[in-house]
Design a protein around this motif. Structure first.
Motif, PDB file in Angstrom:
ATOM      1  N   ARG A 128      -6.283  -2.906  -0.315  1.00 53.04           N
ATOM      2  CA  ARG A 128      -6.818  -2.807   1.037  1.00 53.04           C
ATOM      3  C   ARG A 128      -5.855  -2.037   1.929  1.00 53.04           C
ATOM      4  NH1 ARG A 128      -7.679  -9.136   1.927  1.00 53.04           N
ATOM      5  NH2 ARG A 128      -5.638  -9.036   0.922  1.00 53.04           N
ATOM      6  N   PRO A 129      -6.305  -1.609   3.101  1.00 53.06           N
ATOM      7  CA  PRO A 129      -5.402  -0.904   4.026  1.00 53.06           C
ATOM      8  C   PRO A 129      -4.128  -1.696   4.321  1.00 53.06           C
ATOM      9  CG  PRO A 129      -7.657  -0.641   4.765  1.00 53.06           C
ATOM     10  CD  PRO A 129      -7.705  -1.599   3.611  1.00 53.06           C
ATOM     11  N   SER A 130      -4.248  -3.012   4.505  1.00 54.94           N
ATOM     12  CA  SER A 130      -3.071  -3.825   4.817  1.00 54.94           C
ATOM     13  C   SER A 130      -2.066  -3.813   3.665  1.00 54.94           C
ATOM     14  CB  SER A 130      -3.491  -5.256   5.135  1.00 54.94           C
ATOM     15  OG  SER A 130      -4.162  -5.844   4.033  1.00 54.94           O
ATOM     16  N   THR A 131      -2.572  -3.688   2.452  1.00 55.11           N
ATOM     17  CA  THR A 131      -1.687  -3.666   1.293  1.00 55.11           C
ATOM     18  C   THR A 131      -0.982  -2.319   1.176  1.00 55.11           C
ATOM     19  OG1 THR A 131      -3.214  -5.193   0.230  1.00 55.11           O
ATOM     20  CG2 THR A 131      -1.563  -4.175  -1.170  1.00 55.11           C
ATOM     21  N   HIS A 132      -1.681  -1.249   1.538  1.00 55.74           N
ATOM     22  CA  HIS A 132      -1.011   0.057   1.606  1.00 55.74           C
ATOM     23  C   HIS A 132       0.097   0.040   2.667  1.00 55.74           C
ATOM     24  CE1 HIS A 132      -3.372   2.631  -1.109  1.00 55.74           C
ATOM     25  NE2 HIS A 132      -4.401   1.877  -0.791  1.00 55.74           N
ATOM     26  N   LEU A 133      -0.138  -0.653   3.770  1.00 60.15           N
ATOM     27  CA  LEU A 133       0.891  -0.758   4.810  1.00 60.15           C
ATOM     28  C   LEU A 133       2.095  -1.543   4.292  1.00 60.15           C
ATOM     29  CD1 LEU A 133      -1.321  -1.451   7.964  1.00 60.15           C
ATOM     30  CD2 LEU A 133      -0.076   0.651   7.410  1.00 60.15           C
ATOM     31  N   MET A 134       1.822  -2.588   3.521  1.00 59.78           N
ATOM     32  CA  MET A 134       2.918  -3.331   2.889  1.00 59.78           C
ATOM     33  C   MET A 134       3.711  -2.414   1.967  1.00 59.78           C
ATOM     34  SD  MET A 134       2.645  -6.517   0.196  1.00 59.78           S
ATOM     35  CE  MET A 134       3.954  -6.732  -1.035  1.00 59.78           C
ATOM     36  N   ALA A 135       3.014  -1.622   1.163  1.00 57.23           N
ATOM     37  CA  ALA A 135       3.697  -0.699   0.246  1.00 57.23           C
ATOM     38  C   ALA A 135       4.573   0.277   1.027  1.00 57.23           C
ATOM     39  CB  ALA A 135       2.674   0.054  -0.596  1.00 57.23           C
ATOM     40  N   ALA A 136       4.077   0.726   2.173  1.00 55.88           N
ATOM     41  CA  ALA A 136       4.859   1.658   2.992  1.00 55.88           C
ATOM     42  C   ALA A 136       6.172   1.020   3.444  1.00 55.88           C
ATOM     43  CB  ALA A 136       4.038   2.094   4.200  1.00 55.88           C
ATOM     44  N   LYS A 137       6.121  -0.259   3.804  1.00 55.31           N
ATOM     45  CA  LYS A 137       7.341  -0.957   4.218  1.00 55.31           C
ATOM     46  C   LYS A 137       8.317  -1.095   3.049  1.00 55.31           C
ATOM     47  CE  LYS A 137       5.035  -3.553   7.885  1.00 55.31           C
ATOM     48  NZ  LYS A 137       4.598  -4.879   8.387  1.00 55.31           N
ATOM     49  N   LEU A 138       7.785  -1.281   1.863  1.00 58.39           N
ATOM     50  CA  LEU A 138       8.643  -1.383   0.682  1.00 58.39           C
ATOM     51  C   LEU A 138       9.299  -0.043   0.377  1.00 58.39           C
ATOM     52  CD1 LEU A 138       6.365  -3.587  -1.606  1.00 58.39           C
ATOM     53  CD2 LEU A 138       8.223  -4.326  -0.099  1.00 58.39           C
ATOM     54  N   LEU A 139       8.542   1.030   0.552  1.00 58.07           N
ATOM     55  CA  LEU A 139       9.115   2.367   0.361  1.00 58.07           C
ATOM     56  C   LEU A 139      10.197   2.645   1.395  1.00 58.07           C
ATOM     57  CD1 LEU A 139       5.909   4.465  -0.409  1.00 58.07           C
ATOM     58  CD2 LEU A 139       7.553   3.529  -2.033  1.00 58.07           C
ATOM     59  N   GLU A 140       9.965   2.181   2.609  1.00 58.57           N
ATOM     60  CA  GLU A 140      10.975   2.358   3.660  1.00 58.57           C
ATOM     61  C   GLU A 140      12.261   1.606   3.340  1.00 58.57           C
ATOM     62  OE1 GLU A 140       8.955   1.047   7.147  1.00 58.57           O
ATOM     63  OE2 GLU A 140       7.857   2.939   7.435  1.00 58.57           O
ATOM     64  N   ALA A 141      12.139   0.542   2.534  1.00 58.77           N
ATOM     65  CA  ALA A 141      13.320  -0.227   2.133  1.00 58.77           C
ATOM     66  C   ALA A 141      14.110   0.473   1.036  1.00 58.77           C
ATOM     67  CB  ALA A 141      12.909  -1.621   1.675  1.00 58.77           C
ATOM     68  N   GLY A 142      13.584   1.592   0.528  1.00 56.62           N
ATOM     69  CA  GLY A 142      14.328   2.391  -0.439  1.00 56.62           C
ATOM     70  C   GLY A 142      13.755   2.474  -1.827  1.00 56.62           C
ATOM     71  N   VAL A 143      12.572   1.925  -2.052  1.00 60.84           N
ATOM     72  CA  VAL A 143      11.980   1.965  -3.388  1.00 60.84           C
ATOM     73  C   VAL A 143      11.649   3.392  -3.805  1.00 60.84           C
ATOM     74  CG1 VAL A 143       9.978   1.277  -4.774  1.00 60.84           C
ATOM     75  CG2 VAL A 143      11.032  -0.360  -3.194  1.00 60.84           C
ATOM     76  N   ASP A 144      11.976   3.731  -5.038  1.00 66.20           N
ATOM     77  CA  ASP A 144      11.594   5.012  -5.634  1.00 66.20           C
ATOM     78  C   ASP A 144      10.325   4.760  -6.449  1.00 66.20           C
ATOM     79  OD1 ASP A 144      11.209   7.241  -7.257  1.00 66.20           O
ATOM     80  OD2 ASP A 144      13.349   7.529  -7.647  1.00 66.20           O
ATOM     81  N   PRO A 145       9.139   5.098  -5.926  1.00 64.42           N
ATOM     82  CA  PRO A 145       7.890   4.740  -6.610  1.00 64.42           C
ATOM     83  C   PRO A 145       7.735   5.397  -7.976  1.00 64.42           C
ATOM     84  CG  PRO A 145       7.453   6.256  -4.805  1.00 64.42           C
ATOM     85  CD  PRO A 145       8.879   5.834  -4.675  1.00 64.42           C
ATOM     86  N   ASP A 146       8.178   6.635  -8.110  1.00 67.73           N
ATOM     87  CA  ASP A 146       8.057   7.319  -9.394  1.00 67.73           C
ATOM     88  C   ASP A 146       8.888   6.611 -10.460  1.00 67.73           C
ATOM     89  OD1 ASP A 146       7.300   9.682 -11.083  1.00 67.73           O
ATOM     90  OD2 ASP A 146       9.476   9.940 -11.084  1.00 67.73           O
ATOM     91  N   LYS A 147      10.097   6.202 -10.108  1.00 69.29           N
ATOM     92  CA  LYS A 147      10.985   5.531 -11.059  1.00 69.29           C
ATOM     93  C   LYS A 147      10.419   4.175 -11.475  1.00 69.29           C
ATOM     94  CE  LYS A 147      15.903   4.442 -11.692  1.00 69.29           C
ATOM     95  NZ  LYS A 147      15.838   3.015 -12.056  1.00 69.29           N
ATOM     96  N   VAL A 148       9.890   3.420 -10.503  1.00 72.00           N
ATOM     97  CA  VAL A 148       9.339   2.104 -10.812  1.00 72.00           C
ATOM     98  C   VAL A 148       8.172   2.218 -11.777  1.00 72.00           C
ATOM     99  CG1 VAL A 148       8.090   0.124  -9.858  1.00 72.00           C
ATOM    100  CG2 VAL A 148      10.078   1.030  -8.657  1.00 72.00           C
ATOM    101  N   VAL A 149       7.228   3.100 -11.479  1.00 73.29           N
ATOM    102  CA  VAL A 149       6.039   3.230 -12.317  1.00 73.29           C
ATOM    103  C   VAL A 149       6.402   3.781 -13.691  1.00 73.29           C
ATOM    104  CG1 VAL A 149       3.807   4.367 -12.555  1.00 73.29           C
ATOM    105  CG2 VAL A 149       4.506   3.456 -10.340  1.00 73.29           C
TER     106      VAL A 149
END
Length: 337
Positions: free
Chosen positions: A180-201
């Motif tokens: 949902r949109p709210s979950t995408h917003l949560m993901a954005a906050k996690l990315l702002e905390a420094g997560v590298d999405p490509d590396k995780v996946v």
């Protein structure tokens, strides 16, 4: 967020804030949501200080290799090395005690000793077996609920915590296809905390040893399509025997369902994974996926399992043919979505 869920989060936060000995458990054969959620919450408690914190699962003894990079704080403890008891037991992404495997008796033991059992989960099949619950079957992942709980606790979400939550989020939403949109917003906050999405996946989803390819070739050669099954939506299935899986890790076996589910002509995908060989008690774990037409959690439930409407599982005994017959029958009765 409902008023009830908001109060449940407050109650859970208060429980965690005063706990000084905590064991966090994911379900057997944990996925990124179960273990990532446990490690994220465990690290937050570890960083707060004042509490002994450990994370474990009933099976396997060692943490899955693909998820080992999430345990930055060294919180994982094999089930055989857990202490006899704890003040607070937290079960995450686990709808029934049975999904804790050999650690299931700890639930009753903690309650009998006057301790608390906190259940944090997003499965509709949750049976509310704790003393406190944060359960919401509209949440796409248990990581969503842990994120909300960390906010309630006022915990800082550093990169390792964010990475654990992101791992659970990206896998349980099928790469955000069901977010949902709210979950995408949560993901954005996690990315702002420094997560590298490509590396995780890449580490959790995409990377496989070369041995996975011949195993997959062997298994898919025996895959079958039955267009009239699953209430006319079509059934595609594959069987992974112990012999076929002998050269690969459990993670590679679990990944077979993601290949089978891509079959265009099948609304339901099923993979049988042998856990005990042919004999008086040949045993299988079963993964079911739905493209959206049939509720596979209902079918899994008939065989003693459960899960989500579009992703579920169970265990079963018998030959592969016998188990498949049971599944066909259960799918023929499953509700439409």
């Amino acid at each position: 967020m409902t008023t009830t869920l908001a109060q449940d989060l407050k109650d859970a936060a208060a429980l965690l804030a005063r706990a000084n000995d905590v064991t966090l458990l994911g379900h057997v054969r944990p996925d990124a949501d179960a273990l990532g959620s446990a490690l994220a919450l465990g690290r937050a408690l570890q960083l707060r200080g004042g509490a002994k914190v450990r994370v474990s699962v009933g099976e396997p003894e060692e943490m899955p290799e693909t998820l080992s990079g999430l345990d930055v704080g060294g919180l994982y403890v094999p089930a055989s090395e857990l202490p006899e008891s704890e003040q607070l037991l937290v079960a995450l992404d686990t709808p029934t005690p049975g999904r804790l495997g050999k650690l299931a008796p700890r639930v009753d033991a903690v309650r009998a000793a006057g301790g608390d059992v906190l259940v944090i989960d997003h499965h509709a099949s949750n049976v509310f077996y704790g003393t406190k619950h944060v359960v919401d079957d509209t949440a796409e992942a248990t990581a969503v609920l842990v994120f909300a709980l960390l906010q309630e606790l006022g915990a800082e979400i550093d990169e390792p915590i964010a990475r654990c939550l992101y791992a659970g989020l990206v896998t349980d939403t099928s790469g955000f296809r069901r977010a949902r949109p709210s979950t995408h917003l949560m993901a954005a906050k996690l990315l702002e905390a420094g997560v590298d999405p490509d590396k995780v996946v890449r580490e959790i989803v995409d990377d496989h040893p070369f041995a996975w390819l011949p195993m997959l070739s062997d298994v898919l050669a025996g895959a079958r399509l039955e267009p009239e099954e699953a209430r006319g939506f079509g059934l595609a299935y594959a069987v992974v025997t112990l012999d076929a899986a002998r050269t690969v890790r459990g993670e590679e076996v679990e990944a077979v369902i993601d290949v089978v589910r891509s079959t265009r002509e099948a609304g339901v995908a099923v993979v049988l994974k042998e856990t005990e060989p042919a004999g008086p008690r040949q045993r299988w774990t079963v993964s079911l996926r739905s493209a959206g037409g049939v509720d596979v959690s209902a079918a899994a439930g008939e065989l003693g399992g459960g899960g989500h409407r579009q992703a579920a599982g169970c265990t079963a005994e018998g030959t592969a043919g016998e188990v498949l017959d049971k599944l066909r029958a259960a799918l023929s009765r499953a509700p439409l979505l």
